[in-house]
Design a protein around this motif. Structure first.
Motif, PDB file in Angstrom:
ATOM      1  N   PHE A  54       4.564 -12.989  -5.937  1.00 35.02           N
ATOM      2  CA  PHE A  54       3.186 -13.316  -6.302  1.00 35.02           C
ATOM      3  C   PHE A  54       2.364 -12.040  -6.472  1.00 35.02           C
ATOM      4  CE2 PHE A  54       4.432 -17.530  -5.548  1.00 35.02           C
ATOM      5  CZ  PHE A  54       3.405 -18.413  -5.845  1.00 35.02           C
ATOM      6  N   ASP A  55       2.620 -11.042  -5.638  1.00 30.93           N
ATOM      7  CA  ASP A  55       1.917  -9.759  -5.784  1.00 30.93           C
ATOM      8  C   ASP A  55       2.244  -9.116  -7.131  1.00 30.93           C
ATOM      9  OD1 ASP A  55       0.813 -10.068  -3.280  1.00 30.93           O
ATOM     10  OD2 ASP A  55       2.214  -8.696  -2.282  1.00 30.93           O
ATOM     11  N   THR A  56       3.498  -9.251  -7.566  1.00 27.86           N
ATOM     12  CA  THR A  56       3.895  -8.707  -8.867  1.00 27.86           C
ATOM     13  C   THR A  56       3.083  -9.338  -9.986  1.00 27.86           C
ATOM     14  OG1 THR A  56       6.155  -8.221  -8.147  1.00 27.86           O
ATOM     15  CG2 THR A  56       5.807  -8.504 -10.511  1.00 27.86           C
ATOM     16  N   ALA A  57       2.899 -10.654  -9.922  1.00 25.92           N
ATOM     17  CA  ALA A  57       2.108 -11.346 -10.949  1.00 25.92           C
ATOM     18  C   ALA A  57       0.676 -10.839 -10.964  1.00 25.92           C
ATOM     19  CB  ALA A  57       2.142 -12.844 -10.697  1.00 25.92           C
ATOM     20  N   HIS A  60       0.448  -7.134 -12.306  1.00 25.40           N
ATOM     21  CA  HIS A  60       0.686  -6.964 -13.741  1.00 25.40           C
ATOM     22  C   HIS A  60      -0.357  -7.677 -14.607  1.00 25.40           C
ATOM     23  CE1 HIS A  60       4.680  -5.443 -12.625  1.00 25.40           C
ATOM     24  NE2 HIS A  60       4.754  -4.980 -13.856  1.00 25.40           N
ATOM     25  N   PHE A  61      -0.823  -8.843 -14.138  1.00 22.96           N
ATOM     26  CA  PHE A  61      -1.626  -9.683 -15.022  1.00 22.96           C
ATOM     27  C   PHE A  61      -2.985 -10.078 -14.449  1.00 22.96           C
ATOM     28  CE2 PHE A  61       2.921 -10.808 -16.066  1.00 22.96           C
ATOM     29  CZ  PHE A  61       2.979  -9.998 -17.199  1.00 22.96           C
ATOM     30  N   GLY A  62      -3.328  -9.564 -13.269  1.00 26.73           N
ATOM     31  CA  GLY A  62      -4.674  -9.743 -12.755  1.00 26.73           C
ATOM     32  C   GLY A  62      -4.933 -10.992 -11.947  1.00 26.73           C
ATOM     33  N   GLY A  63      -3.961 -11.875 -11.847  1.00 22.47           N
ATOM     34  CA  GLY A  63      -4.140 -13.103 -11.092  1.00 22.47           C
ATOM     35  C   GLY A  63      -3.123 -14.141 -11.508  1.00 22.47           C
ATOM     36  N   GLN A 108      -3.356 -18.787  -3.778  1.00 19.82           N
ATOM     37  CA  GLN A 108      -3.637 -17.761  -4.782  1.00 19.82           C
ATOM     38  C   GLN A 108      -3.946 -18.264  -6.189  1.00 19.82           C
ATOM     39  OE1 GLN A 108      -1.119 -14.226  -4.661  1.00 19.82           O
ATOM     40  NE2 GLN A 108      -0.240 -14.906  -2.729  1.00 19.82           N
ATOM     41  N   VAL A 109      -3.543 -19.461  -6.550  1.00 21.70           N
ATOM     42  CA  VAL A 109      -3.819 -19.937  -7.908  1.00 21.70           C
ATOM     43  C   VAL A 109      -5.328 -20.081  -8.100  1.00 21.70           C
ATOM     44  CG1 VAL A 109      -3.610 -21.922  -9.477  1.00 21.70           C
ATOM     45  CG2 VAL A 109      -1.598 -21.040  -8.283  1.00 21.70           C
ATOM     46  N   ARG A 110      -5.792 -19.623  -9.259  1.00 24.58           N
ATOM     47  CA  ARG A 110      -7.222 -19.616  -9.538  1.00 24.58           C
ATOM     48  C   ARG A 110      -7.720 -20.984 -10.003  1.00 24.58           C
ATOM     49  NH1 ARG A 110      -7.283 -13.876 -12.806  1.00 24.58           N
ATOM     50  NH2 ARG A 110      -5.805 -15.029 -14.131  1.00 24.58           N
ATOM     51  N   SER A 111      -9.021 -21.191  -9.877  1.00 23.77           N
ATOM     52  CA  SER A 111      -9.640 -22.426 -10.342  1.00 23.77           C
ATOM     53  C   SER A 111      -9.284 -22.672 -11.802  1.00 23.77           C
ATOM     54  CB  SER A 111     -11.158 -22.322 -10.187  1.00 23.77           C
ATOM     55  OG  SER A 111     -11.792 -23.481 -10.676  1.00 23.77           O
TER      56      SER A 111
END
Length: 224
Positions: A54-57, A60-63, A108-111
C-alpha cells in the motif's frame, strides 16, 4: 483486470506473490499503451508486506482509490479426507489475506473509492470436494458485506465478485479436458467465462457502479 482498469485511466500497482515475471509483463502491457503501472510483491496474508504494498501505491501515485483483491488458492478434496495443513493454507491465503487487505484498504482508500473482493459461484453450486475453498469464500462474502456497513459515511463502496468457471490457470489446474468441457457446458451460455468478462464487472464496480454497495455479484453466465 489490471489492464482493463488501466484502460480507464487508473494507475495500477500489480501485486504478485512469487511470479514477478508475470507481473512485469502486466506492467509492460499497460505502460506500452501509455498507462501508468508498477509491480510489487509480497505475501497477501502478511500485514507488514501488504503495508509496504500500500505504501508503494501511495508513493508512486499519491494515494489509493481502488483495491481489487483477487489473491486466492483452490486445493480440492473431500472434507473427510483433506489434511488440516491444506485446510489451514487455504484459509490463510483466502480468509486472512482478504482480511489483511480489507483492513489496510479501509484505513487508506480515499473518499469516492471502491474495495472489490473475490468470492466464487461455488458458494451456490456447493460441489463436492470444494468444501474448504467454499468455506473460505463464504467468509470473504461475510467480510465484504460487513465492511460496506462499517464504512458508512466514507463514500467508499465494498463489493465482492463471484465468478463462475473462468478460463484461468487456477481453473485448469488438475482437470482433464473432458472435465473442463463438462463444466463449460453446465451454464446456459455453454462456455467458460473469460478473464475479460470478469474484468468488465470489476471495471463497473470501480467506476460507474457507485450505487452498488455491500453486494456479491455473481458473474457466471447463469450457472447459479
Amino acid at each position: 483486470m489490471a489492464e482493463r482498469l488501466a484502460a480507464d485511466g487508473t494507475a495500477v500497482v500489480a501485486h504478485y506473490s512469487s511470479n514477478a515475471a508475470k507481473a512485469d509483463e502486466v506492467v509492460a502491457a499497460i505502460t506500452t499503451k501509455g498507462g501508468h503501472a508498477v509491480a510489487a510483491g509480497g505475501d497477501v496474508a502478511d500485514e507488514t508486506a501488504m503495508g509496504a504494498l500500500f505504501d508503494t501505491a501511495t508513493e508512486h501515485f499519491g494515494g489509493i482509490d481502488v483495491v481489487v483483491n483477487t489473491a486466492g488458492i483452490m486445493p480440492l478434496g473431500p472434507i473427510a479426507e483433506m489434511d488440516l495443513a491444506t485446510f489451514d493454507r487455504i484459509q490463510r491465503v483466502n480468509v486472512r489475506g482478504t482480511f489483511v487487505i480489507d483492513q489496510l484498504a479501509a484505513r487508506q482508500v480515499r473518499s469516492g473509492g471502491a474495495i472489490i473482493n473475490f468470492s466464487t459461484t461455488i458458494t451456490r453450486l456447493q460441489n463436492p470436494s470444494y468444501g474448504a475453498y467454499a468455506a473460505s469464500k463464504g467468509a470473504v462474502e461475510a467480510m465484504t458485506l460487513i465492511l460496506a456497513r462499517e464504512l458508512r459515511g466514507r463514500d467508499i463502496t465494498v463489493n465482492a465478485v463471484a465468478p463462475g468457471p473462468t478460463a484461468t490457470p487456477l481453473f485448469f489446474e488438475g482437470k482433464s479436458q473432458q472435465v473442463i468441457d463438462h463444466i463449460a457446458s453446465l451454464n446456459p451460455m455453454e462456455h467458460l467465462g473469460t478473464p475479460e468478462d470478469i474484468a468488465e464487472v470489476v471495471a463497473f464496480l470501480a467506476g460507474a457502479g457507485r450505487w452498488v454497495n455491500g453486494q456479491t455479484i455473481f458473474a457466471n453466465g447463469g450457472a447459479a
